[in-house]
Motif scaffolding. Sequence first.
Motif, PDB file in Angstrom:
ATOM      1  N   GLY A 401       0.815  -1.204   0.000  1.00  0.00           N
ATOM      2  CA  GLY A 401       0.000   0.000   0.000  1.00  0.00           C
ATOM      3  C   GLY A 401       0.853   1.261   0.000  1.00  0.00           C
ATOM      4  N   LYS A 402       1.946   1.227   0.743  1.00  0.00           N
ATOM      5  CA  LYS A 402       2.876   2.368   0.744  1.00  0.00           C
ATOM      6  C   LYS A 402       3.517   2.542  -0.625  1.00  0.00           C
ATOM      7  N   GLU A 405       1.008   3.968  -3.143  1.00  0.00           N
ATOM      8  CA  GLU A 405       0.739   5.389  -2.925  1.00  0.00           C
ATOM      9  C   GLU A 405       1.914   6.255  -3.380  1.00  0.00           C
ATOM     10  N   ARG A 406       3.112   5.768  -3.197  1.00  0.00           N
ATOM     11  CA  ARG A 406       4.292   6.576  -3.518  1.00  0.00           C
ATOM     12  C   ARG A 406       4.721   6.467  -4.978  1.00  0.00           C
ATOM     13  N   TRP A 409       0.707   5.424  -8.507  1.00  0.00           N
ATOM     14  CA  TRP A 409      -0.234   6.332  -9.152  1.00  0.00           C
ATOM     15  C   TRP A 409       0.521   7.399  -9.948  1.00  0.00           C
ATOM     16  N   GLN A 431      -8.398   8.957 -11.362  1.00  0.00           N
ATOM     17  CA  GLN A 431      -7.137   8.348 -10.944  1.00  0.00           C
ATOM     18  C   GLN A 431      -6.645   7.372 -12.014  1.00  0.00           C
ATOM     19  N   VAL A 468      -5.609  -0.682  -1.943  1.00  0.00           N
ATOM     20  CA  VAL A 468      -5.721   0.519  -1.126  1.00  0.00           C
ATOM     21  C   VAL A 468      -6.492   0.202   0.156  1.00  0.00           C
ATOM     22  N   TYR A 472      -5.335  -0.118   4.206  1.00  0.00           N
ATOM     23  CA  TYR A 472      -6.051   0.667   5.221  1.00  0.00           C
ATOM     24  C   TYR A 472      -6.521  -0.236   6.354  1.00  0.00           C
ATOM     25  N   GLN A 480      -0.571   7.173   7.015  1.00  0.00           N
ATOM     26  CA  GLN A 480      -0.849   6.308   5.875  1.00  0.00           C
ATOM     27  C   GLN A 480      -2.339   6.067   5.731  1.00  0.00           C
ATOM     28  N   ALA A 483      -4.026   8.966   4.034  1.00  0.00           N
ATOM     29  CA  ALA A 483      -3.719   9.021   2.603  1.00  0.00           C
ATOM     30  C   ALA A 483      -4.497   7.958   1.835  1.00  0.00           C
ATOM     31  N   LEU A 484      -4.602   6.774   2.414  1.00  0.00           N
ATOM     32  CA  LEU A 484      -5.328   5.688   1.755  1.00  0.00           C
ATOM     33  C   LEU A 484      -6.821   5.988   1.676  1.00  0.00           C
ATOM     34  N   ARG A 487      -7.308   8.420  -1.078  1.00  0.00           N
ATOM     35  CA  ARG A 487      -7.141   7.774  -2.386  1.00  0.00           C
ATOM     36  C   ARG A 487      -8.374   6.943  -2.740  1.00  0.00           C
TER      37      ARG A 487
END
Length: 552
Positions: A401-402, A405-406, A409, A431, A468, A472, A480, A483-484, A487
């Motif tokens: 997931g990290k 996100e980094r 996308w 997205q 995602v 979470y 985190q 952010a999730l 998203r």
Amino acid sequence: MTRHFLFLLACLLALASIIGPDLAVASGALPPAIQKIDVKRVAGQGDAMPVSVGIPFAPGMLRDAHDVRILDAHGNEVAADVKVMLTWHFHDGSIRAVRAQFRAGQGTYYFAFGEPRQASAPGWPYPDGLVKGKPAALGTLTPQWLTASLIAGPQSVAAKDEAYARYVDAQFSWARDLPVKDTTAWLFDRPSTLFTAYVRTGRADYLEAAEESYRWYMAGIKRDGVPVSPSCAGGWLPDEKPCDVKYVYIEPILLAVGLTGDDSMHDADLVTKMADLWASGGWNERPGPYAAPKDYFTERLAGLGLIETVAAYELTGDKRDRERVASRIGWLEAHQRHNPDGLGDDGSWRNSWNVHENDPNGPDDVRGASPWMSENIIDGLWHAWLVTSDARIPPMIVDFGKYLERYGWIDPKFLVSPHDWRNGCSGPNGQIAWYWSSSHAPAAAITKIQESEGWYSDGHTVELGLPVAAAYYFTTDAEQAAALKKRFAAIADSYSPSCAAILDTLRRFNWNNRGAGVAQWMMDQPAGAGLKAAAAGSAAPHADKVASGAPP
């Protein structure tokens, strides 16, 4: 039948008519031990059609199939045959699903449990209830019961105003018809996708399409020979490539047995062959650890192989399949944590773009990962988690997931004409993930791949809701989690009707929706709820509430 019961049932039916049956069940108005069955005519005639209905149960709810009764709309017991189909052999040994068979006309019936059945009747082989290949009638259950049963893992009931549920419904308008002439329409498991849609909604049209798809798919499984190339017993024949394991799906067997009671399309030997074919790799290399930077690896094969191996174990309890699940988890953990390319742990299952594209000696290799194909790995890990509670799984999901996100996308700064690679259906804030992502390659390298292969890769945005949401569900990092959550909310732009109307390939229905439904449930839980469930000794806290009789 006692007057007390008839009075109680009449009161409950009256309440349901006032507030609606779905709300009545969701609010606990119907006791957990009395649940509705809607019998819908499909191909049968008359008022004594043969009805086979699969009834799944959450762990601990049922120990003896003789305690299941079928009732008509007036509370009178209907003579029935009830047979155990699945057990929670990896949990508490209780009954996971039964098949109830009875004669009925179209209308409302009930199943009750907790008291011994008084009226029994002989059952019949499942195919004897078919009329020209179609069920005489189908029995559907409420989505409240289905989701709480955990037959498809924890799921949430699809609310009438849920954007994702509307998206699935709109896609179903073009995906409904049985795709007998397009074998690629079965990739990513059409039957399981439809069964899961039924679980979340209780809709008879989803169940009818799932049942039809399941029987057509299973009729194409190769029964003879041995489960290794070139014989490939357990493989799928309609595409004339039985050794192509990415078309070998065991999960639909589990769902069909639990939701329709159809045990006619498989036996234990066939499940073993299908699982053994996955273990042999078919025409691919035998699956194993990712040991060298140029090893062949695709996220799709790794993820689907884990899903189907878990399903085989759920069906048969075969010790070999349980060991294979553990091995596959171990391979993924080692790959993520100790990638042999020496570039460190970035949270992905980094591999070679050139090998991925079957050009191992090509120039300018890009070490990276496919975000949308990695969804299959997350789906596999989730299935494995529900069965094993393996402590290695949550950290892998959180770390991917990290990574997603980094690095997964596409930053909006890259989405400028003429390189906005998106379909306009999701609007200006839609997205889109890279077709091939990387934590190490320069932007020019992944942009080159995107330009060549990744136009409209936002067609995979919907299923990326699963990694995602799964991250979470397991993360304890508040930053985190925020952010999730942001998203996931942004992904909803891809649920638009214009996105759902896109029919570029029939298999899009499967890849978008096979695993995306559970994401809705995950995002309804508090961040980190998965780890709290693990600490409490349950992979799915949902199960504990149902087993105790509390409303889900």
